[in-house]
Design a protein around this motif. Structure first.
Motif, PDB file in Angstrom:
ATOM      1  N   ASP A  93       5.389  24.279 -32.600  1.00  0.00           N
ATOM      2  CA  ASP A  93       4.844  25.250 -33.549  1.00  0.00           C
ATOM      3  C   ASP A  93       5.849  25.533 -34.651  1.00  0.00           C
ATOM      4  OD1 ASP A  93       2.616  25.390 -32.064  1.00  0.00           O
ATOM      5  OD2 ASP A  93       2.812  27.504 -31.498  1.00  0.00           O
ATOM      6  N   ASP A  95       6.407  28.451 -35.894  1.00  0.00           N
ATOM      7  CA  ASP A  95       6.926  29.820 -35.871  1.00  0.00           C
ATOM      8  C   ASP A  95       8.158  29.967 -34.982  1.00  0.00           C
ATOM      9  OD1 ASP A  95       5.648  29.382 -33.539  1.00  0.00           O
ATOM     10  OD2 ASP A  95       4.147  30.946 -33.772  1.00  0.00           O
ATOM     11  N   GLN A  97       8.397  29.665 -31.928  1.00  0.00           N
ATOM     12  CA  GLN A  97       8.119  30.208 -30.596  1.00  0.00           C
ATOM     13  C   GLN A  97       8.429  29.149 -29.540  1.00  0.00           C
ATOM     14  OE1 GLN A  97       4.028  31.877 -31.085  1.00  0.00           O
ATOM     15  NE2 GLN A  97       4.967  33.715 -30.268  1.00  0.00           N
ATOM     16  N   ARG A 198       7.428  35.685 -32.319  1.00  0.00           N
ATOM     17  CA  ARG A 198       7.210  35.004 -33.584  1.00  0.00           C
ATOM     18  C   ARG A 198       8.280  35.467 -34.579  1.00  0.00           C
ATOM     19  NH1 ARG A 198       3.955  33.027 -37.443  1.00  0.00           N
ATOM     20  NH2 ARG A 198       2.332  31.709 -36.614  1.00  0.00           N
TER      21      ARG A 198
HETATM   22 MG    MG Z   1       2.861  31.221 -32.422  1.00  0.00          MG
END
Ligand code: MG
Ligand code: UDP
Length: 327
Positions: A93, A95, A97, A198
């Motif tokens: 991802d 972000d 994460q 996040r």
């Molecule tokens: Mg996420």
């Protein structure tokens, strides 16, 4: 030298592009891993594409793909895999994460000969009670359907080129990366990772998009809803046997049922069971229709390899790479 391609789907992640690139660069260079980053802009409405272009201009190991509109994370993952040139490919991802440090662990496992390395969530991060409960139900149905434990599955994975090619060769339009990458088999290993908070921005999933995603995937992988139709049929058959018997006995004993109450209730009950059943069957037919249309999974409007022509956006024609998506 073997190359790791990192595929990153990004939708409205303008703040994250630079951060994710720098953190991958620091960690992978530090570990002496040769890499390539494929950023897939899933039709973002903010400046994500500009940030991707800047990143690609500054570093030749970064490549960008821009969709003509938002096609969803699944499409972005497959587009990224199709464009990645590495010997192994990771999906993570945008972000952060999915911790880039875990990527190194995955890469080392790949070097030891594992072909599919799956990231498994150690915790689920912060989620509302409703989200947790519905996700629990969804993964229960999906685990049942795919006969694999999906409860902690994530899209954070590293695939050998061979495995990625098998995935890309699968003909279905409606893809579910998590399930498909387990379904293909190969020498598999799981790696646990902690879901981080996040870094910036907010989750790109609304409740309605999550419900849509869940229903579509359940219908694509499971015939459980169809079994509900059969179950409802068996239930109403039993009910009609009991009521029929009671009606005959009453008729024979001279006390036939009076009034419309029973009739109205029965019509309403059977009517709704039939409508729901038709709806479920209709949903499956809609999915079949979607598959037979064989539309491309996504449309690429531009890539960072193309010379940019100012003023043009969402261009069609030569730039559209339908080749790998259409066959
Ligand atoms: Mg996420
Ligand atoms: N994403 C995407 N297209 C979408 C929605 C999300 O490419 O339509 C990307 C998003 O940019 C991020 C990843 O998918 O890199 C996971 O999204 P998000 O963090 O919003 O999901 P969550 O972590 O809440 O499950």
């Amino acid at each position: 030298m073997r190359v790791l391609s990192v595929v990153i789907p990004a939708y409205n992640e303008e703040d994250m592009i630079e951060r994710v690139c720098t953190s991958l660069k620091d960690i992978l260079t530090g570990e002496g891993i040769d890499y390539q980053i494929v950023l897939v802009d899933d039709g973002s409405k903010d400046h994500t594409w500009d940030r991707i272009r800047e990143a690609a201009a500054a570093d030749s190991r970064i490549k960008g793909i821009h969709f003509s509109r938002n096609f969803g994370k699944e499409a972005a993952i497959f587009a990224g895999l199709a464009c990645a040139g590495g010997d192994c490919m990771a999906v993570m991802d945008c972000d952060l994460q999915h911790p880039p440090e875990t990527l190194v662990t995955m890469y080392r496992l790949w070097e030891q000969g594992y072909e599919v390395i799956e990231g498994v969530k150690k915790n689920r991060g912060r989620e509302s009670l409703f989200h947790r409960a519905s996700a629990g139900l969804f993964y229960k149905i999906m685990s049942n359907a795919t006969r694999m434990d999906m409860s902690d599955a994530s899209d954070f994975k590293l695939l050998d080129r061979k495995a990625a090619m098998v995935l890309l060769d699968m003909p279905e339009r409606n893809t579910f990366f998590r399930a498909m990458s387990s379904w293909i088999g190969f020498k598999t290993k799981t790696v646990e990772f902690e879901i981080r908070e996040r870094d910036s921005g907010s989750s790109k999933w609304s409740t309605s998009s999550l419900i849509h995603y869940a229903v579509t995937n359940i219908a694509a992988y499971s015939s459980l809803p169809m079994q509900f139709v059969t179950g409802a049929g068996v239930f109403s058959l039993l009910l009609s046997l009991i009521l029929g018997l009671q009606t005959i006995i009453r008729y024979c004993s001279g006390h036939a049922v009076e009034g419309f109450t029973t009739v109205i209730l029965l019509i309403l009950l059977l009517g709704s069971i039939m409508m729901i059943s038709l709806g479920i069957i209709g949903y499956y037919i809609a999915q079949i229709y979607d598959e037979v249309k064989k539309r491309p999974r996504y449309i690429i409007s531009r890539t960072t390899d193309d010379p940019e022509r100012p003023g043009e956006d969402g261009e069609t024609g030569r730039d559209i790479e339908l080749k790998e998506t259409q066959n």
